[in-house]
Design a protein around this motif. Sequence first.
Motif, short mmCIF file in Angstrom:
data_model
loop_
_atom_site.label_atom_id
_atom_site.label_comp_id
_atom_site.label_asym_id
_atom_site.label_seq_id
_atom_site.Cartn_x
_atom_site.Cartn_y
_atom_site.Cartn_z
N LEU A 73 0.84 -1.20 0.00
CA LEU A 73 0.00 0.00 0.00
C LEU A 73 0.87 1.25 0.00
CD1 LEU A 73 -1.91 -2.28 1.20
CD2 LEU A 73 -3.15 -0.41 2.29
N PRO A 74 0.53 2.24 -0.80
CA PRO A 74 1.30 3.49 -0.81
C PRO A 74 0.96 4.37 0.38
CG PRO A 74 -0.54 3.66 -2.32
CD PRO A 74 -0.56 2.25 -1.79
N ALA A 75 1.74 5.41 0.57
CA ALA A 75 1.47 6.36 1.65
C ALA A 75 0.30 7.27 1.27
CB ALA A 75 2.71 7.19 1.92
N GLY A 76 -0.28 7.93 2.28
CA GLY A 76 -1.37 8.85 2.04
C GLY A 76 -2.67 8.34 2.63
N THR A 77 -3.75 9.04 2.33
CA THR A 77 -5.09 8.61 2.72
C THR A 77 -5.71 7.91 1.53
OG1 THR A 77 -5.36 10.46 4.26
CG2 THR A 77 -7.36 9.37 3.51
N LEU A 78 -5.93 6.61 1.64
CA LEU A 78 -6.45 5.80 0.54
C LEU A 78 -7.93 5.57 0.75
CD1 LEU A 78 -3.63 3.07 0.55
CD2 LEU A 78 -3.59 5.35 -0.50
N ALA A 79 -8.73 5.82 -0.26
CA ALA A 79 -10.18 5.67 -0.15
C ALA A 79 -10.69 4.65 -1.16
CB ALA A 79 -10.88 7.01 -0.37
N ILE A 80 -11.56 3.78 -0.70
CA ILE A 80 -12.32 2.92 -1.61
C ILE A 80 -13.73 3.48 -1.66
CG2 ILE A 80 -13.25 0.62 -1.98
CD1 ILE A 80 -10.71 -0.55 -0.99
N ALA A 81 -13.94 4.32 -2.65
CA ALA A 81 -15.21 5.02 -2.86
C ALA A 81 -15.32 5.30 -4.36
CB ALA A 81 -15.22 6.32 -2.07
N PRO A 82 -15.48 4.25 -5.17
CA PRO A 82 -15.37 4.42 -6.63
C PRO A 82 -16.51 5.20 -7.28
CG PRO A 82 -16.00 2.17 -6.07
CD PRO A 82 -15.66 2.84 -4.78
N THR A 83 -17.73 5.08 -6.74
CA THR A 83 -18.87 5.77 -7.34
C THR A 83 -19.80 6.30 -6.25
OG1 THR A 83 -20.33 3.83 -7.46
CG2 THR A 83 -18.81 4.18 -9.31
N LEU A 84 -20.64 7.23 -6.63
CA LEU A 84 -21.62 7.76 -5.68
C LEU A 84 -22.62 6.68 -5.28
CD1 LEU A 84 -22.23 11.17 -7.46
CD2 LEU A 84 -21.07 10.85 -5.26
N LYS A 85 -23.01 5.82 -6.21
CA LYS A 85 -23.94 4.74 -5.88
C LYS A 85 -23.30 3.74 -4.92
CE LYS A 85 -26.89 4.89 -9.98
NZ LYS A 85 -27.38 4.15 -11.18
N TYR A 86 -22.01 3.51 -5.06
CA TYR A 86 -21.29 2.61 -4.15
C TYR A 86 -21.41 3.13 -2.72
CZ TYR A 86 -17.36 -0.11 -2.21
OH TYR A 86 -16.58 -0.95 -1.46
N LEU A 87 -21.19 4.43 -2.54
CA LEU A 87 -21.28 5.04 -1.21
C LEU A 87 -22.70 4.93 -0.65
CD1 LEU A 87 -19.21 8.30 -1.84
CD2 LEU A 87 -18.48 6.29 -0.54
N GLU A 88 -23.69 5.17 -1.51
CA GLU A 88 -25.07 5.14 -1.05
C GLU A 88 -25.50 3.73 -0.67
OE1 GLU A 88 -28.54 7.09 0.11
OE2 GLU A 88 -26.59 7.88 -0.48
#
Length: 504
Positions: free
Chosen positions: A340-355
């Motif tokens: 994994l790289p450094a930083g803040t990594l987000a798994i949030a590919p689409t708005l529907k995925y989040l919903e």
Amino acid sequence: MTTANKHDVIIVGAGHNGLVAANYLAKAGRKVLVLERMAHAGGQLVTFDIGGVAVDALHAGAQLRPDIVRDLDLGRHGLKTGTPAPYVSLLPDGRRLVLSTHDAAATRESIRQFSEDDAKRWPDFVAFMDRAAAFLDVAYRTPMPRLPHVGWEAGWPLAKLAWALRRLGGKDMFRVIRMMSMSTVEFTEEWFESEEVKAAVAAVGIHGYTLGSMSAGTGYTLMHNWLHRGGLAHRAIEGGTANITHALVAALRANGGELRTSSDVERILVEKMRAVGVRLADGEEIRAGAVFSAADPKRTLLGLVGAPELPTEFVWHVQSIKMRGCVAKVHLRTSGAHGLPAGTLAIAPTLKYLERAYDAAKYGELAQRPYLEVTTSGGIVSIHMQSAPYALRNADWDSAAADVARIAVDTLAEQFPSLPDTIQEARVITPQVLERTWSLTEGDLSHGQPILDQMFFMRPLPGWSNHATPVDALFLCGNGMHGGAGISGAPGRNAAQAFLKASK
């Protein structure tokens, strides 16, 4: 045993807000005693040991408001400003969207793979968000009146806040006002066209809250989180978030304040509707002229004070405060070859995925496709898993903790297939653990969700936004107050300043 009244103020809880309030009071010459239930100060800003490595337990990064750091001279006590980091959205096709508020050129280049127009709009978006966050910071420094009781003394700060809003200019002023009630879907669609950019930004607006990207008011929580993070990514503190605690404790002692750990407050003592001190779990009673509580409003008022000491209608309103924790943390100790790289990594590919992840939590289920935020520190991988509701419908948290770890690792392994084979140890913090260990009602890190009917003069509840309570000399200074829901210190500062002003 009763200790004589030798303290001006007792503060219940040595989290960041309790310590900030204690510092302001001690600096003003008050005799302050801070009582902490746990064996160490810090509250949510604590570390624990995994394989000999100190790991931030709950928050991947944090920053107190700059004016608080300056007022309390925390730099002199060892606090160093966190370093900016990139915010990386991990996408199913293997591509990476890297967003930085500090490297505009690199960010535009990353966005360009999805949309040329979005890349052009990015600098204007960042500039607007910075202005909106700056206004919100002014709002959080402004004491909220006890509506409908607004006289000249309370009205003048509000007038200055209105002037700060007007100074944004006509276009931005209306944009900020509209943004507060909008969903992040609506807000991001006004700025961007690519789904990848919209989802990456929208995710920050729901981080830590039981909300979906289509929920009204997530425009406000996006602005709120942008302010607290200083952008999209977490800002890591050198030596971990516990260094904020260390600096606050050192400053408190330098100002003459006293801190006692392993001191569990069982009851706030009330006589004739006035707080007169506290009783500890071991039976010791300590008297003081006033009591501040940094615990959440429900725990303070219904637990430490008790409903019989409070007006009936007020108790009903306190019971109605919406907590709704939905966050779990998974800390993995790996061999270091996780990839994994450094930083803040987000798994949030689409708005529907989040919903859809939010839909699962809304109905009391663990999301099988959760929204994740991930940070690393050497061989440690820390996963923030959203959509882990406190109230599970068909399971209990003692048995569901293993499911949280499995879902989080499986989701992340889709991006980093080598990760599972490198795991040596896993620690899971569920909403139930947050309640048991950190005394967070319903596992709510925010002490009450920062939603439309629990913000500004309605936080923690209408008519009581000025840190006072129906019990004289009892004040609230925790995250559940105006300016809270995050690591800023604003509620602690505001409560102390309100008390000192009233004392005059």
